[in-house]
Design a protein around this motif. Structure first.
Motif, short mmCIF file in Angstrom:
data_model
loop_
_atom_site.label_atom_id
_atom_site.label_comp_id
_atom_site.label_asym_id
_atom_site.label_seq_id
_atom_site.Cartn_x
_atom_site.Cartn_y
_atom_site.Cartn_z
N ARG A 97 -8.25 -5.23 10.40
CA ARG A 97 -8.41 -5.59 9.46
C ARG A 97 -7.59 -6.37 8.32
O ARG A 97 -6.90 -5.54 8.33
CB ARG A 97 -9.41 -4.46 8.80
CG ARG A 97 -10.37 -4.74 6.89
CD ARG A 97 -11.16 -3.80 6.63
NE ARG A 97 -12.15 -3.19 7.35
CZ ARG A 97 -12.97 -3.88 7.58
NH1 ARG A 97 -13.50 -5.01 7.39
NH2 ARG A 97 -14.34 -3.71 8.71
N SER A 98 -7.40 -6.90 7.40
CA SER A 98 -6.72 -7.92 6.74
C SER A 98 -6.68 -6.36 5.04
O SER A 98 -7.63 -6.27 5.03
CB SER A 98 -6.81 -8.71 6.68
OG SER A 98 -5.84 -9.50 5.50
N GLN A 99 -5.54 -6.37 5.55
CA GLN A 99 -5.46 -5.66 3.86
C GLN A 99 -5.86 -6.09 2.44
O GLN A 99 -5.61 -5.90 1.44
CB GLN A 99 -3.72 -4.90 3.86
CG GLN A 99 -3.70 -3.92 4.92
CD GLN A 99 -2.17 -2.85 4.79
OE1 GLN A 99 -2.18 -3.90 3.76
NE2 GLN A 99 -2.27 -1.80 5.80
N LYS A 100 -5.28 -7.53 2.24
CA LYS A 100 -5.56 -8.59 1.60
C LYS A 100 -6.81 -9.12 1.14
O LYS A 100 -7.41 -8.98 0.50
CB LYS A 100 -4.59 -9.37 2.06
CG LYS A 100 -4.47 -10.86 0.26
CD LYS A 100 -3.50 -11.52 0.64
CE LYS A 100 -3.16 -12.67 -0.57
NZ LYS A 100 -2.11 -13.32 -0.45
N TRP A 101 -7.66 -9.35 2.80
CA TRP A 101 -8.65 -10.02 2.61
C TRP A 101 -9.78 -9.20 3.06
O TRP A 101 -9.62 -8.57 4.28
CB TRP A 101 -8.42 -11.05 3.26
CG TRP A 101 -8.33 -12.40 2.55
CD1 TRP A 101 -8.75 -12.78 1.06
CD2 TRP A 101 -6.68 -13.47 2.54
NE1 TRP A 101 -7.34 -13.46 0.59
CE2 TRP A 101 -6.54 -13.70 1.61
CE3 TRP A 101 -5.84 -13.02 3.53
CZ2 TRP A 101 -5.35 -14.30 1.23
CZ3 TRP A 101 -5.08 -13.85 3.25
CH2 TRP A 101 -4.67 -14.33 1.96
N PRO A 102 -9.79 -8.07 2.80
CA PRO A 102 -11.15 -6.65 3.96
C PRO A 102 -11.97 -7.49 4.62
O PRO A 102 -12.41 -6.40 6.05
CB PRO A 102 -11.62 -5.82 2.92
CG PRO A 102 -10.89 -5.95 1.50
CD PRO A 102 -9.76 -7.86 1.44
N LYS A 103 -12.08 -9.05 4.39
CA LYS A 103 -13.87 -9.32 5.15
C LYS A 103 -12.68 -10.22 6.79
O LYS A 103 -13.46 -10.25 6.65
CB LYS A 103 -14.36 -10.28 4.35
CG LYS A 103 -15.19 -10.09 3.47
CD LYS A 103 -15.49 -11.50 2.58
CE LYS A 103 -16.76 -10.55 1.67
NZ LYS A 103 -17.15 -12.52 0.75
N VAL A 105 -11.50 -9.89 10.19
CA VAL A 105 -11.33 -9.09 11.25
C VAL A 105 -11.12 -9.77 11.94
O VAL A 105 -11.80 -10.53 12.53
CB VAL A 105 -12.48 -8.01 10.79
CG1 VAL A 105 -12.66 -7.14 12.40
CG2 VAL A 105 -12.99 -7.67 9.82
N LYS A 345 -16.18 -7.87 -5.50
CA LYS A 345 -15.82 -8.53 -4.25
C LYS A 345 -16.42 -7.13 -3.04
O LYS A 345 -16.66 -6.09 -2.80
CB LYS A 345 -14.34 -7.39 -4.21
CG LYS A 345 -12.77 -8.08 -3.75
CD LYS A 345 -11.59 -6.95 -2.94
CE LYS A 345 -10.89 -7.62 -2.50
NZ LYS A 345 -9.55 -7.18 -3.29
N GLY A 346 -16.28 -7.86 -2.10
CA GLY A 346 -17.30 -7.99 -0.88
C GLY A 346 -18.51 -7.82 -0.73
O GLY A 346 -19.04 -7.43 0.58
#
Length: 445
Positions: A97-103, A105, A345-346
């Protein structure tokens, strides 16, 4: 001298001249082995129990990956999960999972004793096309005769492509797409192309009409528009008698309505095809899960007890959909404003609602204009009236909209509401007929 008889001599000479003929052996082909008969499929007796597992925000939904090539992990592993006799074990599966963009994968499947990895993402390639569809995973247990159906989010389905280790530098995503998310304009352009290719005649006609209306940068359309505006005759008397612009910046209404429900029709705010995408709160209540304040606004969380007290399922479903619509409107406002981006966010807004919001409120450069922001607040306040049976306390919704009670009072008044006091509690009601505030003009001396 003894002489042999002539008969015996003739027989000897005849036997010496004609050699004996041997019989040739015939070589027969080996018999072809008969194929075994196909296995007979016995019908499953009894009734299978079907269990549908709803989404739980506290549990992560499953990941589903499929291979675009002919690679079969069960065949290469010999059908076993443990290490076989040939020393080849099961493939290794990892999810990043990206740390900058949690969406964002990424799934990576690495077969043992191979330098090829199968990589799939949910933000590039085929995954971006299926954002409008829903999926489900079914697992059938023969022993217990039960079928469990688990919903799978569209961003949890991965198309696994083979990539050689060490040569994946060329397959990296371009910097422009990595640095910024796809804008609403790019999504609208993709939807327009799909509509022109696969849409009906009616949808194509509407898309062309919408495109012609949105041609703001076209100089020809600007010249035609300015020419038509000059031809319009302006009546000063009509302008003086009109109300303020903000008084008409409200959802569709009926000034001659005889009931509050007819004053602001609900079917013109929430369209018929949108109700099916607003059942998240209703499904949480069916499962018995808790509505988290981190996910839903304060106004919704403080009124969940109303849903639990309602016995009629249709009424409960309708009110839960109104709560969900309020949630999406507030989150959309936070996503397109400076002070609420972190809270939204999210949060995922269904594509049908996201497209409608971008059309009605039309944010420019991910920021709502003052006029469109007031219109969005008016939509939220009308739905709060429906949720509280047209007598609502503005405290909770003012906190969710990040506004003071004084500013929120102005918006309620522009909807035709009046402030009333009951048992030392302030609330807004909707008296009929609708009366909007008028412009106060200064008298000339």
């Amino acid at each position: 001298m003894n002489s042999e008889p002539e008969d015996t001599k003739s027989q000897l000479t005849q036997n010496q001249e004609t050699p004996t003929k041997k019989k040739k052996k015939k070589h027969r082909a080996p018999p072809t082995p008969t194929p075994p008969p196909p296995p007979t499929l016995l019908p499953v007796q009894g009734k299978a129990k079907v269990q549908v597992l709803h989404e739980n925000p506290q549990k992560a939904p499953p990941f589903v990956g499929y291979f675009s090539s002919s690679y079969d992990p069960l065949r290469d592993n010999g059908g076993n999960n443990s290490e076989g006799s040939d020393g080849i074990g099961s493939p290794r599966v990892r999810v990043y999972r990206s740390q900058k963009w949690p969406k964002r994968v990424q799934m990576v499947v690495s077969p043992s004793r191979s330098n090829v990895d199968f990589v799939g993402t949910n933000y590039s390639g085929e995954a971006t096309i299926g954002q409008r569809y829903k999926y489900a995973l079914g697992v059938f247990d023969k022993e217990s005769q039960s079928l469990k159906i688990v919903p799978v989010a569209c961003d949890r389905v991965f198309r696994l492509e083979p990539k050689v280790r060490g040569l994946d530098v060329a397959d990296e995503e371009p910097e422009s797409s990595v640095k910024e998310e796809t804008s609403a304009q790019q999504k609208a352009d993709k939807m327009k192309e799909l509509t022109i290719l696969f849409g009906t005649k009616k949808s194509i006609k509407e898309a062309k009409k919408k495109h012609s209306l949105n041609q703001e940068d076209n100089p020809k359309s600007q010249e035609e528009l300015s020419g038509r505006i000059k031809e319009v005759k302006i009546k000063k008397e009509a302008l003086e008698s009109t109300d303020a612009n903000i008084a008409r910046n409200v959802p569709p209404y009926d000034a001659s309505a005889t009931s509050p429900q007819e004053a602001y029709p609900l079917d013109k705010i929430i369209l018929m095809g949108e109700w099916a995408f607003l059942e998240d709160i209703f499904e949480l209540l069916q499962v018995g899960a808790e509505v988290s304040p981190k996910t839903y606004p304060t106004f919704v969380c403080n009124r969940i007890h109303k849903l639990q007290e309602i016995q009629d399922e249709a009424e409960k479903r309708s009110l839960s959909c109104i709560f969900s619509y309020i949630t999406h409107l507030i989150k959309y406002k936070d996503q397109n404003s400076m002070d609420g981006v972190s809270s939204a966010k999210g949060h995922r807004i269904p594509s049908i609602l996201s497209q409608k919001f971008s059309t009605v409120f039309s944010p420019e450069s991910k920021r709502l204009s003052a006029e469109k922001n007031d219109l969005l607040i008016s939509y939220v306040l009308v739905l709060t009236l429906y949720a509280d049976e047209f007598r609502t306390d503005p405290t909770d919704i003012a906190k969710d909209l990040r506004m003071s009670s004084i500013k929120l009072r102005v918006h309620y008044e522009h909807l035709g509401c009046k402030l009333s006091r009951q048992d030392s509690l302030l609330s807004f009601t909707l008296p009929l007929p609708l009366q909007f505030p008028t412009v106060r003009q200064k008298r000339r001396r």
